[in-house]
Design an enzyme around this catalytic site. Structure first.
Site, mmCIF file in Angstrom:
data_model
loop_
_atom_site.group_PDB
_atom_site.id
_atom_site.type_symbol
_atom_site.label_atom_id
_atom_site.label_comp_id
_atom_site.label_asym_id
_atom_site.label_seq_id
_atom_site.Cartn_x
_atom_site.Cartn_y
_atom_site.Cartn_z
ATOM 1 N N TYR B 126 0.846 -1.188 0.000
ATOM 2 C CA TYR B 126 0.000 0.000 0.000
ATOM 3 C C TYR B 126 0.888 1.248 0.000
ATOM 4 C CZ TYR B 126 -3.873 3.103 0.761
ATOM 5 O OH TYR B 126 -4.810 4.088 0.585
ATOM 6 N N SER B 233 6.387 8.560 13.849
ATOM 7 C CA SER B 233 7.843 8.459 13.862
ATOM 8 C C SER B 233 8.425 8.800 15.227
ATOM 9 C CB SER B 233 8.451 9.444 12.846
ATOM 10 O OG SER B 233 8.055 9.100 11.561
ATOM 11 N N GLN B 255 12.674 14.112 12.484
ATOM 12 C CA GLN B 255 11.565 13.197 12.756
ATOM 13 C C GLN B 255 10.310 13.954 13.198
ATOM 14 O OE1 GLN B 255 11.744 9.925 11.718
ATOM 15 N NE2 GLN B 255 13.555 10.972 10.911
ATOM 16 N N HIS B 258 7.657 14.915 10.625
ATOM 17 C CA HIS B 258 6.814 13.893 9.985
ATOM 18 C C HIS B 258 5.348 14.004 10.387
ATOM 19 C CE1 HIS B 258 9.082 11.136 7.525
ATOM 20 N NE2 HIS B 258 10.052 11.069 8.398
ATOM 21 N N GLU B 323 12.124 3.909 17.737
ATOM 22 C CA GLU B 323 12.204 3.458 16.347
ATOM 23 C C GLU B 323 13.615 3.709 15.785
ATOM 24 O OE1 GLU B 323 9.929 5.934 13.763
ATOM 25 O OE2 GLU B 323 9.776 4.414 12.172
ATOM 26 N N HIS B 324 14.074 4.969 15.920
ATOM 27 C CA HIS B 324 15.431 5.343 15.507
ATOM 28 C C HIS B 324 16.228 5.742 16.743
ATOM 29 C CE1 HIS B 324 12.697 6.646 12.178
ATOM 30 N NE2 HIS B 324 13.553 5.970 11.452
ATOM 31 N N ASP B 357 16.782 6.856 6.467
ATOM 32 C CA ASP B 357 15.451 7.030 5.863
ATOM 33 C C ASP B 357 15.496 6.834 4.356
ATOM 34 O OD1 ASP B 357 14.138 7.601 8.186
ATOM 35 O OD2 ASP B 357 14.342 9.778 7.995
ATOM 36 N N GLU B 411 -1.237 -38.312 27.110
ATOM 37 C CA GLU B 411 -2.131 -37.227 26.706
ATOM 38 C C GLU B 411 -3.535 -37.747 26.368
ATOM 39 O OE1 GLU B 411 -0.344 -34.702 23.714
ATOM 40 O OE2 GLU B 411 1.207 -34.010 25.106
ATOM 41 N N HIS B 416 -3.460 -41.354 18.142
ATOM 42 C CA HIS B 416 -2.076 -41.075 17.774
ATOM 43 C C HIS B 416 -1.219 -42.327 17.932
ATOM 44 C CE1 HIS B 416 -3.502 -36.972 17.972
ATOM 45 N NE2 HIS B 416 -2.313 -36.471 17.699
#
Lengths: 428, 428
Positions: B126, B233, B255, B258, B323-324, B357, B411, B416
């Site tokens: 997107y 950001s 930043q 943004h 983030e950064h 970036d 079990e 099984h």
């Protein structure tokens, strides 16, 4: 089992897609949201209240004593204990091959670029109570986390009036789980996601649970990480006329006995095999202890698709994208390259699916409901994270400054350009 | 910027946690659910209707002509085109180091265990329209998918009455995107998740978008995979008295520009640096084109924390999990080992954050809101999946049968055990 032939591939595809759509119960979601809010507000007291009201157990302390764990381990049947230990060794040696490694790249002059791979710090594992308490799932959840290097693996499991399942406690000891809390349901998930006075906040929650546990995991996703929300068990089998119908029927039923919504699908190019397997399933069902559950699964989601060619068989199975896939064809290994979507593949006559559920080493927590199109088995990657890093020297910054500034300008982000310029790249 | 000192670590932690909690708008969720239902019901016709009613553009065909893409590429400013190409090369060479490899293990007698690593088949990206159309994000989303080996990378972007952004189209060509559809909003996400007559269903959807796009990605998660829902950001900086306050201020603002909800945090042990950076931010803001946005971000989520020691600085930054993260300390590389939680780290004076970036190669799609505790940057791992496989020979099955049967019995899953026994392991 119903035998289906002469159906178009697209009709089959649609049926498969519809059968695996997950629905969400809004009543459960609302109740779970209330429980999470209460745990965030009242911490341990909320956990005690829910333990009393929902589990019918009054607890002063959630932490399970090490003495109780040791006792369960020591008193466990020796054969079972040794089987758990051998399984744990196999799971460990398999998952050790999955570890991602850090790297550092110095191929660009003046630039160091790298990724540091580190384990998550703390992980929570949900283990259901009662008859759905599976020691094998304890191993399958905890061992990849430990192989990744997670410092603290915490297990939560609902309190039981008559004591916790000793095989589960022994498995927890073998897997190296650091602490066990007797807390269950949505309240346990909330405690792990947000922390309480007693329970520390974790970074990721894994493990299966009922509808409330699943809804709680969905609700806290983002606050912490979660594994996939598992759907009912599935087995798909590709087989030709030489396969053993009794073995195939037994393998189909081994997954059908898990859940009334389990899926068991055989795809074959042999009408006689289709008929023999269908009869063998009926016959074996008669004496299966969990025949009530398996019967419903087979009736609703048990299908034998009869197609012309092996190519068609494989194309159709890639649409099914089954959790477990058995290939019971001549030269089974030769088809592995063409399998695009499956959680775990079992090759050849002797590789019965329960070997993977319990023992061989590959994980048994696998993508269901067609999510094998884009998801992987639970693995070490679920418990590792990647931190990138970058270092530029002055010469490299001078060299690349114009390009970076050009890109910042085309995006209208002048502040980005100025950050580069502030290092004296323009006016020096 | 506000300078905070003498605040307890736990008070700061609480503030950080609260600031990053994501809330969900139920009106948006309800509207998005309607849009998804309509696209599933009416396919292309629903996409045309929404294009008309929501984007104000009437379209007969969503597919963007190759001629239009080529024209945008050819007419783009040469400097920008070359910068995009150089950035693409760097992103490619960095992400090639991230590929996970298949393995096969034959250390257990009679047993072959392995994992086949394969790319997802088809991925949707997107790309927002209007002023938030970033060619750099096209590269950062598409190139890791291509490096993973994804066969078909499809881009969707909202139709624009005056034509699509040429730099975005050029970036799509450079990144090797296979097809571009002019569809936006929740309807584009629904089309990718479920498919329409024109738009094929994908396995994963990545890329940023507005609240509707984010809610739609959340809603289709499980039907397809998604990347993380990105928050605003963030930049965190660790700096001592020797750092350059003008450069730090410029990086903080890069930043902050943004988003009004962006976070910019400096942690230092130097009062004089704290004061100088605070003043430099004020001064630089006066001439910044996006000062209105950056001003709000700095006022609401811009903080300078003053603590005593470098140890405290690092402990606090690990709580922020930015983030950064820039490390502007003497010997910056020596602190990398102690960074536990961050998306991408920038080491030293010349490594200004915008290098990451736009250009250097590490990804710029990074975990925000504290999710670096458990999440990784977008990488090749997002576009690869793992398929386990297992093969047992007869001798190995005989050897392990008792252990598997013991675990199945503990079990209560007799079906099984019978699957193992059906291979003649008991009665031979």
């Amino acid at each position: 089992m119903q035998i289906i032939q002469n159906e178009s591939l697209s009709a089959i595809k649609n049926k498969i897609r519809q059968a695996t759509e997950q629905t969400v119960d809004s009543v459960v979601v609302e109740r779970v949201d209330q429980i999470i809010a209460k745990v965030r507000e009242n911490g341990d007291q909320a956990l005690k209240d829910y333990s009393q009201s929902l589990d019918g157990v009054s607890l002063d302390d959630f932490l399970v004593d090490q003495a109780i764990i040791d006792q369960a381990y020591n008193q466990l049947d020796v054969g079972v204990r040794q089987a758990l230990q051998a399984a744990a060794e196999n799971i460990k040696s398999f998952h050790q091959r999955e570890r991602a490694e850090s790297f550092e790249d110095r191929t660009v002059a003046g630039v160091v670029r790298g990724t540091k791979v580190t384990p998550l710090a703390r992980v929570g594992i949900y283990v259901p109570g009662g008859t759905a308490a599976y020691p094998s799932s304890v191993l399958m959840n905890a061992i990849p986390a430990k192989v990744a290097g997670v410092q603290e693996v915490i297990m939560v499991t609902p309190p039981q009036a008559d004591g916790l399942n000793p095989a589960v406690l022994a498995a927890a000891k073998i897997a190296g789980i650091d602490r066990i809390y007797q807390i269950g349901g949505a309240q346990a998930v909330a405690a792990l996601a947000y922390g309480t006075e007693t329970v520390p906040q974790v970074d990721k929650i894994t493990g299966p649970g009922n509808a409330y546990v699943a809804a709680a995991k969905r609700a806290v996703y983002g606050q912490v990480d979660i594994d996939m929300i598992a759907g009912p068990s599935e087995i798909g089998i590709l087989a030709d006329e030489d396969a053993d119908p009794q073995a195939l029927a037994a393998d189909l039923l081994s997954q059908a006995e898990h859940d009334v919504n389990a899926r068991a699908i055989l795809i074959t190019n042999s009408l006689s095999l289709a008929q023999e397997v269908s009869e063998a399933v009926e016959c074996q069902l008669l004496t299966l202890p969990r025949q009530k559950i398996a019967r419903q699964a087979i009736d609703h989601n048990g299908f034998i698709y009869l197609v012309e060619t092996i190519d068609e068989m494989i194309a159709l199975m890639n649409e099914v994208a089954p959790e477990h896939l058995e290939i019971q064809l001549k030269n089974p290994d030769s088809y592995l390259d063409r399998i695009e979507n499956a959680g775990s593949v079992f090759l050849g006559k002797y590789t019965s699916e329960p070997l993977g559920d319990y023992f061989a080493g590959p994980n048994h927590i696998l993508p269901t409901g067609g999510t094998a199109r884009f998801s992987s088995p639970l693995g070490v990657w679920d418990f590792q994270k990647h931190i990138q890093y970058l270092s530029y020297d002055q010469m490299a910054l001078q060299r690349d400054a114009d390009a970076v500034i050009a890109l910042a300008n085309v995006e209208g982000l002048e502040g980005h350009a100025r950050a580069i310029e502030s290092r004296g790249t323009v006016n020096d």
